[in-house]
Scaffold this motif. Structure first.
Motif, PDB file in Angstrom:
ATOM      1  N   GLU A 129       0.970  -1.307   0.016  1.00  0.00           N
ATOM      2  CA  GLU A 129       0.044   0.206  -0.018  1.00  0.00           C
ATOM      3  C   GLU A 129       1.096   1.139   0.083  1.00  0.00           C
ATOM      4  OE1 GLU A 129      -3.553   2.036   2.698  1.00  0.00           O
ATOM      5  OE2 GLU A 129      -2.694   0.238   3.144  1.00  0.00           O
ATOM      6  N   GLU A 130       1.989   1.421   0.759  1.00  0.00           N
ATOM      7  CA  GLU A 130       2.815   2.555   0.660  1.00  0.00           C
ATOM      8  C   GLU A 130       3.664   2.680  -0.447  1.00  0.00           C
ATOM      9  OE1 GLU A 130       2.957   4.794   2.976  1.00  0.00           O
ATOM     10  OE2 GLU A 130       1.742   3.870   4.409  1.00  0.00           O
ATOM     11  N   VAL A 131       4.051   1.552  -0.856  1.00  0.00           N
ATOM     12  CA  VAL A 131       4.636   1.459  -2.503  1.00  0.00           C
ATOM     13  C   VAL A 131       3.628   2.085  -3.559  1.00  0.00           C
ATOM     14  CG1 VAL A 131       5.740   0.112  -4.417  1.00  0.00           C
ATOM     15  CG2 VAL A 131       6.314  -0.224  -1.756  1.00  0.00           C
ATOM     16  N   ASN A 159       1.113   4.166  -2.877  1.00  0.00           N
ATOM     17  CA  ASN A 159       0.846   5.508  -2.950  1.00  0.00           C
ATOM     18  C   ASN A 159       1.799   6.444  -3.161  1.00  0.00           C
ATOM     19  OD1 ASN A 159      -1.738   4.698  -1.622  1.00  0.00           O
ATOM     20  ND2 ASN A 159      -0.883   4.481   0.522  1.00  0.00           N
ATOM     21  N   LEU A 160       3.128   5.964  -3.079  1.00  0.00           N
ATOM     22  CA  LEU A 160       4.258   6.711  -3.238  1.00  0.00           C
ATOM     23  C   LEU A 160       4.249   6.876  -4.906  1.00  0.00           C
ATOM     24  CD1 LEU A 160       6.952   5.743  -0.749  1.00  0.00           C
ATOM     25  CD2 LEU A 160       5.645   8.057  -1.134  1.00  0.00           C
ATOM     26  N   VAL A 161       3.999   5.723  -5.521  1.00  0.00           N
ATOM     27  CA  VAL A 161       4.187   5.573  -7.145  1.00  0.00           C
ATOM     28  C   VAL A 161       2.946   6.560  -7.743  1.00  0.00           C
ATOM     29  CG1 VAL A 161       3.807   4.297  -9.177  1.00  0.00           C
ATOM     30  CG2 VAL A 161       5.063   3.620  -6.988  1.00  0.00           C
ATOM     31  N   ARG A 162       1.836   6.428  -6.912  1.00  0.00           N
ATOM     32  CA  ARG A 162       0.710   7.335  -7.573  1.00  0.00           C
ATOM     33  C   ARG A 162       1.126   8.964  -7.344  1.00  0.00           C
ATOM     34  NH1 ARG A 162      -4.623   4.300  -5.318  1.00  0.00           N
ATOM     35  NH2 ARG A 162      -4.744   2.590  -6.866  1.00  0.00           N
ATOM     36  N   SER A 163       1.787   9.219  -6.239  1.00  0.00           N
ATOM     37  CA  SER A 163       2.232  10.572  -5.911  1.00  0.00           C
ATOM     38  C   SER A 163       3.143  11.039  -6.921  1.00  0.00           C
ATOM     39  CB  SER A 163       2.691  10.473  -4.613  1.00  0.00           C
ATOM     40  OG  SER A 163       3.692  10.165  -4.178  1.00  0.00           O
ATOM     41  N   VAL A 164       4.248  10.153  -7.346  1.00  0.00           N
ATOM     42  CA  VAL A 164       5.162  10.597  -8.387  1.00  0.00           C
ATOM     43  C   VAL A 164       4.380  10.823  -9.830  1.00  0.00           C
ATOM     44  CG1 VAL A 164       7.118   9.805  -9.466  1.00  0.00           C
ATOM     45  CG2 VAL A 164       6.916   9.727  -7.106  1.00  0.00           C
ATOM     46  N   ARG A 165       3.572   9.864 -10.061  1.00  0.00           N
ATOM     47  CA  ARG A 165       2.885   9.999 -11.157  1.00  0.00           C
ATOM     48  C   ARG A 165       1.808  11.258 -11.448  1.00  0.00           C
ATOM     49  NH1 ARG A 165       0.059   4.303 -12.932  1.00  0.00           N
ATOM     50  NH2 ARG A 165      -0.468   5.646 -14.628  1.00  0.00           N
ATOM     51  N   ILE A 212      15.004   9.981  -2.668  1.00  0.00           N
ATOM     52  CA  ILE A 212      14.004  10.884  -1.736  1.00  0.00           C
ATOM     53  C   ILE A 212      12.762   9.905  -1.725  1.00  0.00           C
ATOM     54  CG2 ILE A 212      12.816  12.804  -1.561  1.00  0.00           C
ATOM     55  CD1 ILE A 212      14.755  14.462  -3.002  1.00  0.00           C
ATOM     56  N   VAL A 213      12.424   9.377  -2.507  1.00  0.00           N
ATOM     57  CA  VAL A 213      11.006   8.479  -2.550  1.00  0.00           C
ATOM     58  C   VAL A 213      11.222   7.294  -1.622  1.00  0.00           C
ATOM     59  CG1 VAL A 213       9.571   6.925  -3.873  1.00  0.00           C
ATOM     60  CG2 VAL A 213      10.126   9.370  -4.559  1.00  0.00           C
TER      61      VAL A 213
END
Length: 323
Positions: A228-230, A232-238, A258-259
């Protein structure tokens, strides 16, 4: 992109409840160890049969297609590329194979004289006599030998390289998918309860069995949180629509660093929240806070599954052979 739905690694399928869910976790653990050990020192046909049996078991169990379609698809694609790369790779044998060739033409034998030597007799034969003899058996060591051209290298597929390719691809599929299927149809509490029951004789050696099972339970529950954390971070970068070409290699590496740091920070925060929740509820020791979620009892379906192990291992020694 939804990692929890597309690749349910380590996630438990609560609905629908199939007959594979109802089997005792200890029996499923024994079958998991069987699938992990059976490919060792076996021939390629047995390895391929094990991989096919896992696919057939998934279909027979009635697991929804949406659950295992993408996971099995990506895994099969990975194994296929591993098979191709391993089959054309050098087979690590320094033997040079050549078909049977006659040394001289029987019809063109020149009568020997006193001055002729064996070397002269062989060199006097015409080059047309160097023909291939028919092979006594259908055995072939080199299956494919294509010369390269332009930028393409030479492709050589031998019996040894093909055997190594089958071994690597089937092992990867069997190890990953059998474990994933076990986690998919067995709740984490059932896994830990089964392991604790199987490891109960080790208590005589003063091993902390409750602490080991508690750690395993928390780690299994933590796998979906990591996904879930991975996600969320991928979606925030996209969503930020970053132009990676303008950033370059150095800045892109700094951004992913940083990610990764943010991911580690979020995971540590989740772990701290779990520890605080356990502390608030008065949890001090696994021995003092035992909650029996599942009653381990062997039923008729479990005895049938254990009975199938006998013909399975008989077939392993008779058909599986030794690689």
């Amino acid at each position: 992109m939804d990692l929890l739905r597309s690749l349910p690694i380590g996630s438990y399928l609560e609905h629908p409840v199939t007959w594979l869910h109802k089997i005792d976790p200890r029996v499923k653990l024994v079958w998991l160890m069987t699938f992990l050990v059976a490919p060792l020192l076996s021939n390629p046909f047995w390895r391929i049969g094990l991989a096919a049996s896992l696919i057939l078991l998934t279909i027979i169990a009635g697991i929804p297609l949406r659950v295992w379609r993408k996971q099995m698809g990506w895994l099969l694609l990975l194994c296929f590329f591993m098979f191709l790369l391993s089959s054309v790779a050098p087979d690590s044998l320094a033997a040079k194979h050549s078909p049977r060739m006659p040394q001289f033409c029987p019809d063109a034998i020149v009568p020997a004289t006193s001055t002729d030597t064996p070397e002269n007799l062989t060199t006097q034969q015409p080059a047309e006599c160097q023909l291939k003899l028919p092979q006594p058996t259908s055995y072939q060591y080199v299956y494919l030998d294509r010369r390269g051209f332009l930028f393409f290298p030479r492709l050589v597929v031998t019996r040894r390289s093909l055997d190594v390719a089958v071994r690597i691809s089937t092992l990867i599929f069997t190890l990953i998918y059998s474990t994933s299927l076990y986690l998919l149809t067995t709740a984490p509490e059932e896994i830990t309860a089964g392991l604790e029951d199987l490891m109960s004789p080790l208590r005589r050696l003063n091993l902390p069995i409750p602490e080991i099972t508690l750690t395993l339970t928390l780690s299994l529950r933590f796998i979906p949180l990591v996904l879930e954390e991975v996600q969320n971070l991928v979606r925030s970068v996209r969503t930020r629509a970053i132009d990676w070409k303008k950033l370059g290699v150095k800045r892109s590496a700094q951004l992913w660093l940083i990610v990764s740091e943010k991911l580690l920070e979020n995971l540590l925060l989740r772990a701290e929240q779990i520890a605080v929740a356990m502390d608030v509820r008065g949890f001090t020791s696994p021995n003092e806070h035992r909650v029996q979620w599942h009653q381990l009892r062997l039923r008729w379906r479990d005895w049938i599954a254990l009975g199938i192990l006998i013909p399975f291992w008989c077939a392993r020694w008779l058909i599986g052979g030794v690689a």
